[in-house]
Design a protein around this motif. Structure first.
Motif, PDB file in Angstrom:
ATOM      1  N   PRO A 154       0.769  -1.058   0.276  1.00 50.83           N
ATOM      2  CA  PRO A 154       0.081  -0.434  -0.123  1.00 50.83           C
ATOM      3  C   PRO A 154       0.786   1.422  -0.222  1.00 50.83           C
ATOM      4  O   PRO A 154       0.191   2.358   0.178  1.00 50.83           O
ATOM      5  CB  PRO A 154      -1.319  -0.187   1.237  1.00 50.83           C
ATOM      6  CG  PRO A 154      -0.222  -1.496   1.974  1.00 50.83           C
ATOM      7  CD  PRO A 154       0.819  -1.783   1.174  1.00 50.83           C
TER       8      PRO A 154
ATOM      9  N   LEU B  66      -1.544   3.159   2.407  1.00 53.71           N
ATOM     10  CA  LEU B  66      -2.422   2.478   3.006  1.00 53.71           C
ATOM     11  C   LEU B  66      -3.118   2.645   4.217  1.00 53.71           C
ATOM     12  O   LEU B  66      -4.589   1.969   4.335  1.00 53.71           O
ATOM     13  CB  LEU B  66      -0.759   2.302   4.257  1.00 53.71           C
ATOM     14  CG  LEU B  66      -0.929   1.042   6.181  1.00 53.71           C
ATOM     15  CD1 LEU B  66      -0.753  -0.134   5.254  1.00 53.71           C
ATOM     16  CD2 LEU B  66       0.402   1.844   6.768  1.00 53.71           C
ATOM     17  N   HIS B  67      -3.278   3.864   4.308  1.00 50.93           N
ATOM     18  CA  HIS B  67      -4.682   4.057   4.806  1.00 50.93           C
ATOM     19  C   HIS B  67      -6.162   4.858   4.239  1.00 50.93           C
ATOM     20  O   HIS B  67      -7.065   4.524   4.572  1.00 50.93           O
ATOM     21  CB  HIS B  67      -4.685   4.961   6.653  1.00 50.93           C
ATOM     22  CG  HIS B  67      -3.677   4.351   7.463  1.00 50.93           C
ATOM     23  ND1 HIS B  67      -3.563   3.980   8.435  1.00 50.93           N
ATOM     24  CD2 HIS B  67      -2.412   5.106   7.687  1.00 50.93           C
ATOM     25  CE1 HIS B  67      -2.207   3.459   9.048  1.00 50.93           C
ATOM     26  NE2 HIS B  67      -1.930   4.274   8.394  1.00 50.93           N
TER      27      HIS B  67
ATOM     28  N   ARG C 203       4.398  -7.286   0.230  1.00 50.15           N
ATOM     29  CA  ARG C 203       3.728  -6.697   1.151  1.00 50.15           C
ATOM     30  C   ARG C 203       1.331  -6.678   1.774  1.00 50.15           C
ATOM     31  O   ARG C 203       1.173  -7.169   0.155  1.00 50.15           O
ATOM     32  CB  ARG C 203       3.503  -5.079   1.406  1.00 50.15           C
ATOM     33  CG  ARG C 203       4.717  -4.679   1.839  1.00 50.15           C
ATOM     34  CD  ARG C 203       4.977  -3.104   1.676  1.00 50.15           C
ATOM     35  NE  ARG C 203       4.418  -2.709   2.223  1.00 50.15           N
ATOM     36  CZ  ARG C 203       4.495  -1.273   2.965  1.00 50.15           C
ATOM     37  NH1 ARG C 203       3.861  -0.540   2.113  1.00 50.15           N
ATOM     38  NH2 ARG C 203       3.628  -0.692   3.872  1.00 50.15           N
TER      39      ARG C 203
ATOM     40  N   SER D 230      -2.251  -6.777   2.036  1.00 49.55           N
ATOM     41  CA  SER D 230      -3.345  -5.496   2.269  1.00 49.55           C
ATOM     42  C   SER D 230      -4.082  -5.979   2.184  1.00 49.55           C
ATOM     43  O   SER D 230      -5.046  -6.790   1.305  1.00 49.55           O
ATOM     44  CB  SER D 230      -2.878  -3.991   0.546  1.00 49.55           C
ATOM     45  OG  SER D 230      -4.185  -3.789   0.990  1.00 49.55           O
TER      46      SER D 230
END
Length: 404
Positions: A11, A15-16, A38, A40
């Motif tokens: 992300p 990410l958020h 990664r 998610s």
């Protein structure tokens, strides 16, 4: 809306934001490199990255960016033809060339780009540190050539986001009116002062709030983030403060700038001062899990942060959020956030004696600087808080463009 994020290390900066948009009912999808490991919660598709190229000359950066962009575009075209997928918004990071040709696949979409940094041959990171600068027109030409795909990315975008005003200012004036400044945000609820925090040292021993701790954090220990300056300042600091514990976080690789001729920057500059240091009180920890990093920021008395005029690290803002006293370099990215004597301390990047004095004084007199720690926390909560400031603004940014 249908929203597609494109990032080779998703992300990344999303990410958020990506989960927040999904929670609001949007159909969110990500496209990332097949080598990205990664995880998610966002549905993620992967493109096959091009074979690594190594062309000679100034065109290398653009050649690699264009080939990556072509790989992403092939995956995007397949997504459209096989699934009839047409997003309302495509939001990518312009730094690696991934977004270069996506408008050709989805001309009806709104295209947004994350405008992190624009290279210039003078006045920023290039040529800033004379110890590692290369003379001649060749190196400057290479820097200018690195801008080609960045110019294409922002020229083709409907709008852009930069995390700080200074980073936005590095882009050419004709493009600045399409850049909105919204930081990715700091989770100030999680990264907050914690009197009961404990940081375990390898091999035994614990550090707690109130202990005499000096911290330094980089992704990789290298000159761009002032590792060489810190190491040269440490002998005087450790001699003056015989109880101080120095915790240095960072890997031995290379993120920015040149590689050392041999070995690692870490060992090169450690060896330069090794015989003047109490090595039992210096702890090189490599890279840390995030929870351990937060605990370190909660126990540190003084956090040293240095950077060339370059991208501002999240770690500096997180240190301030955790209530640490940050002694930072007097460079433009840092000065946007820290005001000397108001919410932290500033020292000229190359002033080794000044760094020794500032770090020694801060370790010796913690109570004197409590007002700076409190003000630093307020700065981050009021201006960079993820949940209350950054995330709502980023969500509004995406949704506003998606409605066009």
């Amino acid at each position: 809306m249908k929203i597609l994020f494109v990032h080779q290390n998703f992300p990344g900066q999303f990410l958020h934001l990506a989960p927040a948009l999904a929670r609001r009912g949007h159909e969110v999808l990500a496209l990332t490199a097949e080598t990205n490991k990664r995880s998610s919660p966002i549905a993620t598709l992967r493109y096959r990255a091009p074979a690594k190229l190594a062309p000679d000359g100034v065109a290398r950066a653009f050649s690699e960016a264009a080939e990556r962009g072509a790989s992403v575009t092939r995956a995007a075209a397949q997504l459209r033809s096989e699934r009839n997928y047409v997003p309302d918004v495509v939001f990518g990071h312009g730094g690696w060339g991934e977004t270069l040709f996506l408008r050709e696949v989805w001309p009806e979409a709104q295209h947004l780009t994350y405008a992190e940094f624009f290279y210039n041959a003078a006045g920023q990171d290039t040529g800033f540190d004379p110890e590692f600068s290369k003379d001649g027109i060749g190196p400057r030409a290479s820097v200018v050539a690195r801008r080609a795909h960045l110019l294409m990315a922002i020229n083709d975008a409907d709008s852009a986001v930069a995390p700080t005003n200074w980073q936005a200012s590095t882009f050419p004036a004709p493009f600045r009116d399409r850049i909105e400044v919204i930081h990715d945000g700091i989770d100030t609820d999680r990264v907050a002062p914690q009197p009961s925090a404990v940081f375990d040292l390898p091999g035994g021993g614990q550090l707690r709030p109130g202990d005499e701790v000096l911290s330094f954090v980089n992704r990789n220990l290298e000159p761009y983030r002032g590792y060489h300056i810190l190491m040269r300042a440490l002998p005087e600091v450790m001699a003056a403060r015989p109880e101080a514990q120095v915790v240095i976080v960072g890997a031995e690789g290379q993120s920015y700038g040149p590689r050392p001729g041999t070995g690692s920057w870490k060992e090169m500059f450690l060896n330069e001062v090794r015989d003047r240091l109490d090595l039992a009180r210096i702890h090189f920890l490599g890279q840390l899990p995030y929870a351990r990093f937060v605990a370190l920021m909660q126990v540190t008395r003084v956090h040293a942060y240095l950077t060339y005029p370059f991208v501002l690290s999240w770690s500096m803002l997180e240190a301030m959020s955790a209530g640490a006293l940050v002694v930072g370099s007097r460079t433009a990215p840092v000065e946007e956030v820290i005001r000397d004597g108001v919410n932290g301390r500033l020292v000229d990047f190359f002033d080794i004696a000044g760094w020794s004095r500032a770090l020694t004084d801060a370790l010796a007199s913690p109570d004197r600087d409590d007002h700076l720690r409190a003000a630093a926390r307020v700065t981050i909560v009021e201006g960079y808080d993820m949940k209350r400031c950054s995330l709502p603004a980023l969500v509004e940014f995406v949704e506003r463009h998606g409605r066009r």
